[in-house]
Motif scaffolding. Structure first.
Motif, PDB file in Angstrom:
ATOM      1  N   SER A 116       6.747  -0.849  -2.748  1.00 46.20           N
ATOM      2  CA  SER A 116       7.320  -0.802  -1.404  1.00 46.20           C
ATOM      3  C   SER A 116       6.398  -1.531  -0.428  1.00 46.20           C
ATOM      4  O   SER A 116       5.268  -1.887  -0.770  1.00 46.20           O
ATOM      5  N   LEU A 117       6.908  -1.714   0.768  1.00 46.13           N
ATOM      6  CA  LEU A 117       6.101  -2.340   1.810  1.00 46.13           C
ATOM      7  C   LEU A 117       4.892  -1.473   2.142  1.00 46.13           C
ATOM      8  O   LEU A 117       3.795  -1.990   2.382  1.00 46.13           O
ATOM      9  N   ASP A 118       5.071  -0.169   2.124  1.00 48.33           N
ATOM     10  CA  ASP A 118       3.940   0.736   2.378  1.00 48.33           C
ATOM     11  C   ASP A 118       2.831   0.562   1.342  1.00 48.33           C
ATOM     12  O   ASP A 118       1.647   0.571   1.683  1.00 48.33           O
ATOM     13  N   ASP A 119       3.222   0.402   0.073  1.00 48.52           N
ATOM     14  CA  ASP A 119       2.216   0.165  -0.973  1.00 48.52           C
ATOM     15  C   ASP A 119       1.485  -1.154  -0.741  1.00 48.52           C
ATOM     16  O   ASP A 119       0.274  -1.253  -0.927  1.00 48.52           O
ATOM     17  N   PHE A 120       2.246  -2.167  -0.338  1.00 46.49           N
ATOM     18  CA  PHE A 120       1.641  -3.468  -0.063  1.00 46.49           C
ATOM     19  C   PHE A 120       0.649  -3.364   1.095  1.00 46.49           C
ATOM     20  O   PHE A 120      -0.479  -3.868   1.014  1.00 46.49           O
ATOM     21  N   LEU A 121       1.065  -2.718   2.182  1.00 45.00           N
ATOM     22  CA  LEU A 121       0.196  -2.606   3.349  1.00 45.00           C
ATOM     23  C   LEU A 121      -1.026  -1.732   3.075  1.00 45.00           C
ATOM     24  O   LEU A 121      -2.091  -1.952   3.656  1.00 45.00           O
ATOM     25  N   ALA A 122      -0.895  -0.752   2.182  1.00 47.56           N
ATOM     26  CA  ALA A 122      -2.022   0.119   1.842  1.00 47.56           C
ATOM     27  C   ALA A 122      -3.045  -0.612   0.981  1.00 47.56           C
ATOM     28  O   ALA A 122      -4.225  -0.256   0.977  1.00 47.56           O
ATOM     29  N   MET A 123      -2.622  -1.644   0.258  1.00 48.06           N
ATOM     30  CA  MET A 123      -3.504  -2.466  -0.570  1.00 48.06           C
ATOM     31  C   MET A 123      -4.384  -1.623  -1.495  1.00 48.06           C
ATOM     32  O   MET A 123      -5.594  -1.852  -1.601  1.00 48.06           O
ATOM     33  N   GLY A 124      -3.771  -0.660  -2.129  1.00 49.05           N
ATOM     34  CA  GLY A 124      -4.517   0.161  -3.082  1.00 49.05           C
ATOM     35  C   GLY A 124      -5.622   0.976  -2.438  1.00 49.05           C
ATOM     36  O   GLY A 124      -6.641   1.255  -3.069  1.00 49.05           O
ATOM     37  N   VAL A 157      -8.718  -4.695   4.592  1.00 48.10           N
ATOM     38  CA  VAL A 157      -8.081  -6.004   4.427  1.00 48.10           C
ATOM     39  C   VAL A 157      -7.409  -6.443   5.714  1.00 48.10           C
ATOM     40  O   VAL A 157      -7.664  -7.542   6.221  1.00 48.10           O
ATOM     41  N   TRP A 158      -6.540  -5.596   6.259  1.00 52.04           N
ATOM     42  CA  TRP A 158      -5.795  -5.992   7.459  1.00 52.04           C
ATOM     43  C   TRP A 158      -6.698  -6.030   8.683  1.00 52.04           C
ATOM     44  O   TRP A 158      -6.496  -6.855   9.580  1.00 52.04           O
ATOM     45  N   GLY A 159      -7.703  -5.181   8.718  1.00 51.65           N
ATOM     46  CA  GLY A 159      -8.680  -5.249   9.802  1.00 51.65           C
ATOM     47  C   GLY A 159      -9.459  -6.560   9.778  1.00 51.65           C
ATOM     48  O   GLY A 159      -9.719  -7.156  10.822  1.00 51.65           O
ATOM     49  N   SER A 160      -9.794  -7.018   8.578  1.00 48.69           N
ATOM     50  CA  SER A 160     -10.508  -8.292   8.433  1.00 48.69           C
ATOM     51  C   SER A 160      -9.640  -9.453   8.906  1.00 48.69           C
ATOM     52  O   SER A 160     -10.124 -10.358   9.595  1.00 48.69           O
ATOM     53  N   GLY A 214      -7.258  -9.222  11.097  1.00 48.70           N
ATOM     54  CA  GLY A 214      -7.148  -9.079  12.546  1.00 48.70           C
ATOM     55  C   GLY A 214      -8.366  -9.609  13.278  1.00 48.70           C
ATOM     56  O   GLY A 214      -8.243 -10.320  14.279  1.00 48.70           O
ATOM     57  N   VAL A 215      -9.545  -9.261  12.791  1.00 51.26           N
ATOM     58  CA  VAL A 215     -10.786  -9.734  13.421  1.00 51.26           C
ATOM     59  C   VAL A 215     -10.887 -11.255  13.320  1.00 51.26           C
ATOM     60  O   VAL A 215     -11.277 -11.935  14.279  1.00 51.26           O
ATOM     61  N   THR A 216     -10.523 -11.801  12.166  1.00 50.42           N
ATOM     62  CA  THR A 216     -10.571 -13.254  11.981  1.00 50.42           C
ATOM     63  C   THR A 216      -9.598 -13.956  12.918  1.00 50.42           C
ATOM     64  O   THR A 216      -9.945 -14.961  13.562  1.00 50.42           O
ATOM     65  N   LEU A 217      -8.375 -13.442  13.018  1.00 48.50           N
ATOM     66  CA  LEU A 217      -7.382 -14.024  13.916  1.00 48.50           C
ATOM     67  C   LEU A 217      -7.855 -13.953  15.364  1.00 48.50           C
ATOM     68  O   LEU A 217      -7.727 -14.930  16.114  1.00 48.50           O
ATOM     69  N   ALA A 218      -8.437 -12.829  15.760  1.00 46.98           N
ATOM     70  CA  ALA A 218      -8.944 -12.691  17.124  1.00 46.98           C
ATOM     71  C   ALA A 218     -10.080 -13.685  17.385  1.00 46.98           C
ATOM     72  O   ALA A 218     -10.129 -14.313  18.450  1.00 46.98           O
TER      73      ALA A 218
END
Length: 58
Positions: free
Chosen positions: A5-13, A19-22, A24-28
């Motif tokens: 599911s999308l939730d599993d993908f976003l949780a990244m195990g 992962v998503w914080g990294s 976000g920081v890179t994009l910022a």
């Protein structure tokens, strides 16, 4: 790795926050760098225009 599911993908195990914080920081950081480059370019152009006005023959 398979995600059900999308939730599993976003949780990244369990590493989703890292992962998503990294991302976000890179994009910022990239956005701030682009903004600062535009500021420096605008300042340099203004300085060059002032210099050319001072050096223009009268």
């Amino acid at each position: 790795m398979n995600w059900r599911s999308l939730d599993d993908f976003l949780a990244m195990g369990g590493y989703g926050l890292y992962v998503w914080g990294s991302y976000g920081v890179t994009l910022a950081a990239l956005a701030v760098e682009a903004w600062r480059v535009r500021q420096r370019l605008r300042t340099a152009r203004a300085g060059l225009a002032d210099f050319e006005d001072e050096e223009a023959p009268r």
